[in-house]
Design a protein around this motif. Structure first.
Motif, PDB file in Angstrom:
ATOM      1  N   PRO A 117       0.815  -1.222   0.000  1.00  0.00           N
ATOM      2  CA  PRO A 117       0.000   0.000   0.000  1.00  0.00           C
ATOM      3  C   PRO A 117       0.850   1.273   0.000  1.00  0.00           C
ATOM      4  CG  PRO A 117       0.194  -0.842   2.213  1.00  0.00           C
ATOM      5  CD  PRO A 117       0.887  -1.838   1.339  1.00  0.00           C
ATOM      6  N   CYS A 118       0.176   2.429  -0.166  1.00  0.00           N
ATOM      7  CA  CYS A 118       0.880   3.703  -0.145  1.00  0.00           C
ATOM      8  C   CYS A 118       1.689   3.830   1.141  1.00  0.00           C
ATOM      9  CB  CYS A 118      -0.113   4.872  -0.220  1.00  0.00           C
ATOM     10  SG  CYS A 118      -0.622   5.300  -1.888  1.00  0.00           S
ATOM     11  N   GLY A 119       2.942   4.261   0.993  1.00  0.00           N
ATOM     12  CA  GLY A 119       3.796   4.430   2.156  1.00  0.00           C
ATOM     13  C   GLY A 119       4.241   3.129   2.771  1.00  0.00           C
ATOM     14  N   SER A 120       3.877   2.002   2.154  1.00  0.00           N
ATOM     15  CA  SER A 120       4.236   0.678   2.680  1.00  0.00           C
ATOM     16  C   SER A 120       3.820   0.514   4.132  1.00  0.00           C
ATOM     17  CB  SER A 120       5.751   0.444   2.533  1.00  0.00           C
ATOM     18  OG  SER A 120       6.151   0.624   1.197  1.00  0.00           O
ATOM     19  N   GLY A 156       1.234   6.626   4.979  1.00  0.00           N
ATOM     20  CA  GLY A 156       0.773   6.488   3.606  1.00  0.00           C
ATOM     21  C   GLY A 156       0.050   7.695   3.060  1.00  0.00           C
ATOM     22  N   GLY A 157      -0.062   8.768   3.869  1.00  0.00           N
ATOM     23  CA  GLY A 157      -0.841   9.924   3.435  1.00  0.00           C
ATOM     24  C   GLY A 157      -0.038  11.160   3.126  1.00  0.00           C
ATOM     25  N   GLY A 219      21.995  14.039   8.065  1.00  0.00           N
ATOM     26  CA  GLY A 219      21.379  12.893   8.721  1.00  0.00           C
ATOM     27  C   GLY A 219      19.869  12.989   8.676  1.00  0.00           C
ATOM     28  N   ASN A 220      19.197  11.857   8.753  1.00  0.00           N
ATOM     29  CA  ASN A 220      17.745  11.878   8.674  1.00  0.00           C
ATOM     30  C   ASN A 220      17.178  10.532   9.080  1.00  0.00           C
ATOM     31  OD1 ASN A 220      18.688  11.891   5.383  1.00  0.00           O
ATOM     32  ND2 ASN A 220      17.779  10.040   6.211  1.00  0.00           N
ATOM     33  N   ALA A 221      15.910  10.537   9.425  1.00  0.00           N
ATOM     34  CA  ALA A 221      15.120   9.317   9.547  1.00  0.00           C
ATOM     35  C   ALA A 221      13.987   9.458   8.537  1.00  0.00           C
ATOM     36  CB  ALA A 221      14.563   9.158  10.957  1.00  0.00           C
ATOM     37  N   ILE A 222      14.075   8.721   7.441  1.00  0.00           N
ATOM     38  CA  ILE A 222      13.111   8.848   6.351  1.00  0.00           C
ATOM     39  C   ILE A 222      12.010   7.818   6.546  1.00  0.00           C
ATOM     40  CG2 ILE A 222      12.742   8.743   3.872  1.00  0.00           C
ATOM     41  CD1 ILE A 222      15.571   9.665   3.458  1.00  0.00           C
ATOM     42  N   ASP A 223      10.810   8.268   6.879  1.00  0.00           N
ATOM     43  CA  ASP A 223       9.667   7.375   7.048  1.00  0.00           C
ATOM     44  C   ASP A 223       9.027   7.033   5.716  1.00  0.00           C
ATOM     45  OD1 ASP A 223       9.755   7.252   9.905  1.00  0.00           O
ATOM     46  OD2 ASP A 223       8.924   9.266   9.968  1.00  0.00           O
ATOM     47  N   VAL A 224       9.005   7.983   4.796  1.00  0.00           N
ATOM     48  CA  VAL A 224       8.460   7.741   3.465  1.00  0.00           C
ATOM     49  C   VAL A 224       8.927   8.882   2.564  1.00  0.00           C
ATOM     50  CG1 VAL A 224       6.295   8.970   3.950  1.00  0.00           C
ATOM     51  CG2 VAL A 224       6.353   7.269   2.134  1.00  0.00           C
ATOM     52  N   ILE A 225       9.202   8.575   1.315  1.00  0.00           N
ATOM     53  CA  ILE A 225       9.544   9.631   0.365  1.00  0.00           C
ATOM     54  C   ILE A 225       8.803   9.413  -0.945  1.00  0.00           C
ATOM     55  CG2 ILE A 225      11.877   9.977   1.275  1.00  0.00           C
ATOM     56  CD1 ILE A 225      12.797   8.696  -1.488  1.00  0.00           C
ATOM     57  N   SER A 226       8.721  10.487  -1.700  1.00  0.00           N
ATOM     58  CA  SER A 226       8.471  10.438  -3.129  1.00  0.00           C
ATOM     59  C   SER A 226       9.722  11.052  -3.745  1.00  0.00           C
ATOM     60  CB  SER A 226       7.225  11.231  -3.509  1.00  0.00           C
ATOM     61  OG  SER A 226       6.073  10.654  -2.933  1.00  0.00           O
ATOM     62  N   ARG A 258       5.703   7.702  -2.589  1.00  0.00           N
ATOM     63  CA  ARG A 258       5.260   7.251  -1.271  1.00  0.00           C
ATOM     64  C   ARG A 258       5.762   5.833  -0.988  1.00  0.00           C
ATOM     65  NH1 ARG A 258      -0.697  10.095  -0.207  1.00  0.00           N
ATOM     66  NH2 ARG A 258       0.067  12.216  -0.511  1.00  0.00           N
ATOM     67  N   THR A 259       7.044   5.730  -0.837  1.00  0.00           N
ATOM     68  CA  THR A 259       7.692   4.440  -0.614  1.00  0.00           C
ATOM     69  C   THR A 259       8.657   4.557   0.553  1.00  0.00           C
ATOM     70  OG1 THR A 259       9.108   2.752  -1.604  1.00  0.00           O
ATOM     71  CG2 THR A 259       9.481   5.010  -2.295  1.00  0.00           C
ATOM     72  N   ILE A 260       9.034   3.425   1.124  1.00  0.00           N
ATOM     73  CA  ILE A 260      10.080   3.410   2.148  1.00  0.00           C
ATOM     74  C   ILE A 260      11.355   2.783   1.598  1.00  0.00           C
ATOM     75  CG2 ILE A 260       8.510   3.465   4.089  1.00  0.00           C
ATOM     76  CD1 ILE A 260       8.836   0.476   4.394  1.00  0.00           C
ATOM     77  N   GLY A 261      11.445   2.630   0.275  1.00  0.00           N
ATOM     78  CA  GLY A 261      12.708   2.332  -0.360  1.00  0.00           C
ATOM     79  C   GLY A 261      13.107   0.875  -0.388  1.00  0.00           C
TER      80      GLY A 261
END
Length: 394
Positions: A117-120, A156-157, A219-226, A258-261
């Motif tokens: 789903p969107c954003g996994s 996912g939003g 540095g970062n904590a990536i929860d979701v990207i496009s 909208r993925t977590i890679g």
């Protein structure tokens, strides 16, 4: 004497003819050059569908040095259709690029997520694990704050959600004193606007913000990207957190809408191995089989080694942007988009802790990022330093 001098000056001035000011035509102006802080260019760029978009790019001849901490960046909270006809990853539902989508999406085709789903969000916990091969902590869940202090908050939003964003680095001595700051540097920042002029009116269909050269610690904590993040990853492979099997160097593309890679074998390149890792990994396909988990979130310690591919964009359609420093970025999708390391100059060392440390002792996050899971002090980066520093004693 003064009267004679005045008479000579008067005679000289009256003998000089003064012409009226004349407007310069375009051809004369085109031959004129100089130096200014602003530059405006108007490239025309071929688009994915074969049409042209007219760009207007404003470049500022400046050097911006930043040392900053941002708790959260969230861009683009609106509805998108759930996943498309994705391919790659376990179940063939993790990696895709908007090439084939269900007909029922109609006008929403270009706005569909590229993970299902969107954003996994809501997948089995086995999908959210660091890689045994590339992280010295082994296969650990992203939500384990003993391993990843930022925690993990998939969403996912929203198009882009990044927490604990740091730009720059702070190095202190063992007592927490004599701290030296180094900045994140951007040279020649620019704004670029994309216009569609095919109809009766000129329409603004997108813009992006970036710089011609970005370097420093991030540095970062990536929860979701496009977007696209294409890091070069260097890791020391271990078994159950101990031993040394050698090093692994690879380059992989982690991105979509909208993925977590998810690691995709088709966009992963094994650059080199040493020690026993060469026996464990013989090809990119082997690497895909060994680490089928999302690997964007654990890549939290980054050094941008003079990249021209770092920018944010917003658009109403898929857009090809103009070339920067000889690099043509990948096509950005509709909505908010981040491009990072698309020219292979994003370096990620997965053994250096969660972040390049950019918090002073006593900061609310400082204790989290100063203590490694095993109790040892997390190493900070030793890549080439930026051009300035200042000493601070708390």
């Amino acid at each position: 004497m003064y009267q004679n001098l005045l008479a000579v000056l008067t005679l000289f001035l009256t003998s000089v003819s003064v012409s009226a000011l004349q407007a310069l035509n375009d051809s004369f102006l085109a031959e004129t050059y100089g130096q200014a802080i602003f530059e405006i260019t108007e490239p025309v760029v071929k688009q994915p569908n074969g049409s042209d978009l007219n760009m207007v790019k404003l470049t500022i001849g400046a050097r911006v040095e930043i040392n900053a901490n941002i708790e959260e960046v969230a861009l683009g909270r609106y509805w998108r259709p759930s996943g498309t006809n994705c391919s790659g990853g376990d179940g063939n539902d993790k990696v895709c690029y908007n090439d084939i989508v269900p007909e029922s999406y109609n006008d929403n085709i270009n706005w569909a997520c590229t993970a299902n789903p969107c954003g996994s969000v809501g997948l089995a916990s086995s999908n959210y694990l660091s890689s045994l091969l590339t992280h010295d902590v082994g296969e650990k869940e992203f939500s384990d704050k003993g391993i990843f202090p930022s925690g993990f908050e998939p969403d996912g939003g929203v198009d882009v959600k990044i927490r604990h964003l740091t730009m720059g680095q702070v190095n202190c001595d063992g007592s927490g004193n004599n701290c030296k700051m180094t900045p994140f540097v951007q040279e020649n920042p620019y704004l670029e606007f994309a216009f569609d002029e095919t109809g009766d009116t000129r329409k603004l269909v997108g813009f992006r913000l970036g710089s011609e050269d970005s370097f420093g610690y991030q540095g970062n904590a990536i929860d979701v990207i496009s977007g696209f993040i294409r890091p070069n990853i260097t890791a020391v492979a271990k078994i159950n957190g101990s031993g040394n099997l050698g090093s692994i160097k690879l380059e992989t593309q982690l991105g979509g809408v909208r993925t977590i890679g998810w690691i995709d074998a088709n966009t992963t390149f094994l650059k080199s191995t040493s020690g026993l890792t060469g026996l464990l990994i013989g090809s990119e396909t082997d690497l895909q089989g060994q680490s089928p988990h999302a690997q964007l979130f654990p890549v939290q310690s980054n050094y941008l080694a003079h990249t021209s591919a770092f920018f944010f964009s917003l658009g109403t359609r898929a857009i090809n942007w103009s070339e920067i420093g000889g690099v043509s970025p990948g096509t950005t999708m509709p909505g908010f988009w981040i491009n990072m390391g698309g020219d292979a100059r994003l370096l990620a060392e997965t053994q250096k802790g969660s972040h390049p440390i950019n918090y002073y002792p006593g900061h609310s996050y400082g204790n989290d990022y100063y203590t490694a899971p095993a109790g040892a002090k997390i190493q900070n980066y030793d890549a080439p330093q930026a051009s300035w520093s200042e000493t601070y004693t708390p």
